[in-house]
Write a protein that holds these residues in place. Structure first.
Motif, PDB file in Angstrom:
ATOM      1  N   ASN A  33       0.091  50.214  82.133  1.00 58.99           N
ATOM      2  CA  ASN A  33      -0.883  49.172  81.817  1.00 58.99           C
ATOM      3  C   ASN A  33      -1.485  48.649  83.113  1.00 58.99           C
ATOM      4  O   ASN A  33      -1.351  49.253  84.163  1.00 58.99           O
ATOM      5  CB  ASN A  33      -0.244  48.054  80.972  1.00 58.99           C
ATOM      6  CG  ASN A  33       0.882  47.344  81.706  1.00 58.99           C
ATOM      7  OD1 ASN A  33       0.828  47.130  82.917  1.00 58.99           O
ATOM      8  ND2 ASN A  33       1.923  46.964  80.972  1.00 58.99           N
ATOM      9  N   TRP A  34      -2.119  47.508  83.038  1.00 60.11           N
ATOM     10  CA  TRP A  34      -2.854  47.009  84.193  1.00 60.11           C
ATOM     11  C   TRP A  34      -1.943  46.528  85.320  1.00 60.11           C
ATOM     12  O   TRP A  34      -2.380  46.426  86.468  1.00 60.11           O
ATOM     13  CB  TRP A  34      -3.754  45.836  83.770  1.00 60.11           C
ATOM     14  CG  TRP A  34      -5.031  46.242  83.127  1.00 60.11           C
ATOM     15  CD1 TRP A  34      -5.170  47.000  82.000  1.00 60.11           C
ATOM     16  CD2 TRP A  34      -6.354  45.904  83.550  1.00 60.11           C
ATOM     17  NE1 TRP A  34      -6.497  47.157  81.693  1.00 60.11           N
ATOM     18  CE2 TRP A  34      -7.256  46.480  82.621  1.00 60.11           C
ATOM     19  CE3 TRP A  34      -6.870  45.159  84.595  1.00 60.11           C
ATOM     20  CZ2 TRP A  34      -8.625  46.341  82.739  1.00 60.11           C
ATOM     21  CZ3 TRP A  34      -8.242  45.003  84.711  1.00 60.11           C
ATOM     22  CH2 TRP A  34      -9.109  45.598  83.793  1.00 60.11           C
ATOM     23  N   ALA A  60      -4.183  37.209  79.093  1.00 55.77           N
ATOM     24  CA  ALA A  60      -4.187  37.502  77.657  1.00 55.77           C
ATOM     25  C   ALA A  60      -2.921  38.203  77.204  1.00 55.77           C
ATOM     26  O   ALA A  60      -2.554  38.132  76.024  1.00 55.77           O
ATOM     27  CB  ALA A  60      -5.406  38.351  77.302  1.00 55.77           C
ATOM     28  N   ASN A  61      -2.228  38.869  78.137  1.00 59.48           N
ATOM     29  CA  ASN A  61      -1.043  39.631  77.770  1.00 59.48           C
ATOM     30  C   ASN A  61       0.250  39.048  78.333  1.00 59.48           C
ATOM     31  O   ASN A  61       1.291  39.714  78.325  1.00 59.48           O
ATOM     32  CB  ASN A  61      -1.198  41.075  78.240  1.00 59.48           C
ATOM     33  CG  ASN A  61      -2.217  41.840  77.423  1.00 59.48           C
ATOM     34  OD1 ASN A  61      -1.917  42.413  76.382  1.00 59.48           O
ATOM     35  ND2 ASN A  61      -3.458  41.848  77.917  1.00 59.48           N
ATOM     36  N   GLY A  62       0.188  37.804  78.801  1.00 57.14           N
ATOM     37  CA  GLY A  62       1.396  37.108  79.200  1.00 57.14           C
ATOM     38  C   GLY A  62       1.922  37.430  80.580  1.00 57.14           C
ATOM     39  O   GLY A  62       3.114  37.232  80.852  1.00 57.14           O
ATOM     40  N   TYR A  63       1.057  37.912  81.501  1.00 54.14           N
ATOM     41  CA  TYR A  63       1.474  38.212  82.873  1.00 54.14           C
ATOM     42  C   TYR A  63       0.825  37.225  83.840  1.00 54.14           C
ATOM     43  O   TYR A  63      -0.220  36.648  83.553  1.00 54.14           O
ATOM     44  CB  TYR A  63       1.059  39.628  83.281  1.00 54.14           C
ATOM     45  CG  TYR A  63       1.767  40.730  82.540  1.00 54.14           C
ATOM     46  CD1 TYR A  63       2.969  41.239  82.996  1.00 54.14           C
ATOM     47  CD2 TYR A  63       1.206  41.279  81.386  1.00 54.14           C
ATOM     48  CE1 TYR A  63       3.615  42.271  82.329  1.00 54.14           C
ATOM     49  CE2 TYR A  63       1.845  42.311  80.708  1.00 54.14           C
ATOM     50  CZ  TYR A  63       3.042  42.808  81.183  1.00 54.14           C
ATOM     51  OH  TYR A  63       3.675  43.825  80.520  1.00 54.14           O
ATOM     52  N   TRP A  91      -7.053  40.066  81.817  1.00 54.74           N
ATOM     53  CA  TRP A  91      -6.142  40.905  81.035  1.00 54.74           C
ATOM     54  C   TRP A  91      -4.718  40.380  81.138  1.00 54.74           C
ATOM     55  O   TRP A  91      -3.995  40.298  80.132  1.00 54.74           O
ATOM     56  CB  TRP A  91      -6.195  42.348  81.525  1.00 54.74           C
ATOM     57  CG  TRP A  91      -5.376  43.284  80.679  1.00 54.74           C
ATOM     58  CD1 TRP A  91      -5.803  44.042  79.640  1.00 54.74           C
ATOM     59  CD2 TRP A  91      -3.969  43.546  80.813  1.00 54.74           C
ATOM     60  NE1 TRP A  91      -4.772  44.762  79.103  1.00 54.74           N
ATOM     61  CE2 TRP A  91      -3.624  44.473  79.804  1.00 54.74           C
ATOM     62  CE3 TRP A  91      -2.979  43.089  81.664  1.00 54.74           C
ATOM     63  CZ2 TRP A  91      -2.324  44.949  79.635  1.00 54.74           C
ATOM     64  CZ3 TRP A  91      -1.673  43.552  81.495  1.00 54.74           C
ATOM     65  CH2 TRP A  91      -1.353  44.474  80.496  1.00 54.74           C
ATOM     66  N   SER A 101       3.719  42.123  88.884  1.00 54.43           N
ATOM     67  CA  SER A 101       2.352  41.672  88.617  1.00 54.43           C
ATOM     68  C   SER A 101       1.933  40.587  89.605  1.00 54.43           C
ATOM     69  O   SER A 101       0.751  40.466  89.945  1.00 54.43           O
ATOM     70  CB  SER A 101       2.238  41.148  87.185  1.00 54.43           C
ATOM     71  OG  SER A 101       3.057  39.998  86.998  1.00 54.43           O
TER      72      SER A 101
END
Length: 696
Positions: free
Chosen positions: A132-133, A168-171, A165, A150
């Motif tokens: 993922n990112w 939005a994805n909790g990082y 991103w 992260s």
């Protein structure tokens, strides 16, 4: 390819490289002062075949005869076929697009034994993610875990898209912005992070102390502060460091200063100046600045204060002409461009494609540079005139004169200079005050007999030469005496005598005394024909089966996958098992006579879009992602290896059923595409019990 070299040849080469090796063992700040070495960029864009570690290692003696350093691509696994600028693994996975870790280590050690240092392409501005990112691989080296988080990603990465991103994805990302230029596409690393610093430091030490590199080429150094290059170099202590600071000479100079001269930099303005002159056919442009910037090696730029830190080049993988990209290449006069560069101060970096195309000429130019003792800090004089289409430079205590352009328009006094080399738009002269012999070919490997020209470079008009072909020292009583300009035929290069090689030593003979002795070591290189590909008998094709076979290189150790498709109509033929790269798993059939494993891909009838296409147009085989072949044209029942299509399996096999009790239906039926099934429920032609069977 094979190299047949005797003990004498190897000893001679090692003797020639002793001085080079001693340079590699001296600690340097950024780049050694008065360094006379020459570097090879050992790759170009998509040079997957020519830059294989095993192939480069086979050329070690030839490369070491001219070069002191070889810069190779980033050597870690990048998750797919890659030139290395989307680096992923730093410690634990070195199965790259150029070979495996064992081959990499072997190549580096072979180079080192010959005094040839290997420069690593270090990509630490950014890094690829696993899935993922924001996720990076967790690696363990020497009992210590290394994993970027992260929070090691710059807060403004990708212009803020990464943060969107992540939120939005909790990082969470780092609170720090990028210390220099943001680069979209991969995650920009926060070099203020203690975790990033710890991992980078360990990575660089691993490259030097474990893999055996001697230095670094830092990629995209404008992406993070120069102070971090200083930090990393002071910690790891590379013998050589050069940064890719693609900008004006003032910016490059400021970057070198920012590293506190712990790193050199590529001299982009030198490249632009040479390109402008060559492409325009106007050699006066060599004395003109480009866009208000002087090359780092220029006498006009702070009296040459930055020459020590200038790595000059005339072409690289980013500027070369590519098939589908508009780059900024040299369009002509490649040899003249290299001749000029090799006569100038700085550390020249030869582009692999130029070496491949003009190997003999570049060998001789490098030999002339080294004979004239040109280093990265040499002084030089330039001369140009608007009335003539030529230009010359004199370097290193007036020893070497280089003329580029129409050399007939600039001919020095014959009593002062001796012409030693010439070609299209270039000529080299040595000063007669050098009092030396000269041979117009450089040491290395050769595949055919050839003539060498011996020249006397002397103030004595009737100076003679004396030479030997057995490595012994020439003298007034030992060797063959001859006048300047004599051609000597090197004739021990037939396969029958290939292991002999030639050690040519030539001295200047004046008044019975011999001086200025030079040595050339010529080793035989036999170019063997490509062995005929033998398609194993176990490669069979069922009637109507759409398939292909792949003979995997020995270092492709994973399950071989296939990706097959056609662009028009748009269709994916490897869709059912794994919708995304690397495609579907192939079937291992057995081992070819050369020891390589052979795999088979068979289309299972499933397509992504269900178009009218009945077979793919293109196919790729890959080692569970990396390495991979190029995009290959699909041939039905084709037999491929990493170099492409090698043949076609022509025999059609009817697959025999397993034994079964009489009166019981066999469960092994096949359609005409070779797909196994239970008893057919539709009308059609099938294969059953070794025969075509019609179901009505």
């Amino acid at each position: 390819m094979k190299r047949l070299m005797t003990t004498n040849i190897v000893k001679a080469l090692l003797m020639l490289f002793t001085f080079q090796f001693s340079l590699l063992t001296v600690s340097a700040q950024g780049w050694p002062e008065n360094y006379g070495g020459v570097m090879l960029q050992g790759f170009y864009w998509d040079s997957y075949k020519d830059t294989r570690w095993a192939l480069l290692e086979q050329q070690a003696y030839d490369l070491a005869s001219s070069f002191d350093l070889v810069w190779i691509p980033q050597s870690g696994n990048c998750g797919a076929q890659s030139m290395g600028y989307d680096d992923l693994w730093w410690f634990n996975n070195y199965n790259s697009s150029f070979g495996n870790e064992a081959q990499l280590r072997s190549m580096i050690q072979t180079f080192k034994a010959l005094g040839l240092g290997t420069i690593a392409d270090v990509v630490i501005n950014h890094r690829r993610n696993v899935s993922n990112w924001v996720d990076f691989p967790k690696e363990t080296y020497n009992g210590e875990d290394y994993e970027m988080l992260s929070t090691d990603i710059c807060s403004n990465d990708d212009g803020g898209e990464t943060k969107k991103w992540a939120t939005a994805n909790g990082y969470s990302l780092s609170e720090n912005k990028d210390t220099r230029d943001d680069w979209p596409g991969m995650r920009d690393l926060d070099h203020k992070s203690e975790n990033v610093q710890r991992i980078v430091k360990a990575y660089l030490k691993f490259l030097l102390n474990d893999l055996g590199y001697v230095g670094f080429r830092y990629d995209m150094v404008k992406g993070y502060g120069s102070t971090y290059t200083k930090m990393y170099n002071e910690d790891s202590k590379p013998q050589f460091s050069v940064g890719e600071c693609w900008d004006s000479s003032n910016t490059i100079r400021n970057w070198i200063d920012g590293t506190e001269k712990t790193s050199a930099a590529f001299d982009f303005q030198f490249r632009y100046t040479v390109r402008n002159a060559c492409n325009a056919g106007d050699w006066q442009k060599l004395s003109q600045q480009n866009d208000g910037n002087w090359p780092l090696v220029s006498t006009n730029f702070e009296n040459g204060a930055y020459r020590q830190y200038a790595v000059t080049f005339v072409e690289n993988h980013d500027t070369e002409k590519r098939a589908n990209d508009a780059q900024d290449p040299l369009k002509k006069d490649t040899l003249a461009a290299n001749a000029y560069m090799l006569a100038m101060p700085g550390t020249p970096c030869i582009f692999l494609k130029h070496w491949q195309a003009y190997k003999e000429e570049i060998k001789a130019m490098v030999a002339a540079r080294k004979l004239a003792d040109i280093t990265n800090t040499s002084e030089y004089l330039r001369y140009s005139s608007p009335n003539i289409k030529a230009y010359y430079a004199i370097t290193t205590d007036d020893k070497l004169l280089c003329v580029v352009g129409d050399e007939s328009k600039l001919t020095p006094e014959p009593g002062e200079w001796t012409k030693i080399l010439s070609g299209h738009h270039y000529a080299y002269y040595l000063a007669n005050t050098m009092e030396t012999a000269w041979v117009n070919k450089g040491s290395g490997t050769y595949s055919e007999p050839f003539d060498v020209e011996l020249k006397a470079v002397s103030n004595t008009d009737d100076a003679q030469l004396v030479y030997t072909l057995d490595g012994s020292e020439p003298s007034a009583t030992n060797g063959t005496q001859c006048p300047s300009g004599t051609l000597v035929h090197i004739d021990t290069f037939s396969p029958a005598s290939s292991q002999q090689g030639v050690i040519l030593r030539v001295g200047l003979l004046v008044n019975g005394a011999v001086s200025g002795i030079i040595t050339r070591s010529f080793a035989y290189q036999e170019t063997e024909p490509t062995p005929e590909v033998v398609i194993p008998d176990f490669c069979t094709v069922a009637d109507g089966e759409v398939c292909a076979f792949f003979e995997a290189p020995s270092f492709w150790e994973n399950t071989i996958c296939c990706w097959a498709w056609c662009d028009s109509p748009s269709e994916n033929f490897t869709y059912s098992q794994r919708k995304d790269w690397p495609g579907v798993d192939c079937e291992l059939l057995g081992t070819a006579p050369n020891g390589n494993k052979v795999w088979k891909w068979t289309w299972d009838g499933t397509k992504q879009n269900n178009t009218s296409a009945t077979q793919p147009a293109k196919i790729i085989f890959n080692n569970m992602g990396q390495p991979q072949t190029e995009n290959l044209d699909f041939t039905q029942a084709g037999y491929y290896n990493e170099d492409g299509l090698q043949g076609v399996v022509t025999a059609t096999a009817i697959i025999a059923p397993r034994s079964q009790e009489s009166g019981v239906r066999s469960q092994e039926w096949y359609d005409l595409q070779g797909r196994r099934m239970n008893y057919p429920t539709r009308k059609g032609v099938y294969i059953h019990n070794g025969k075509k069977t019609v179901i009505k």
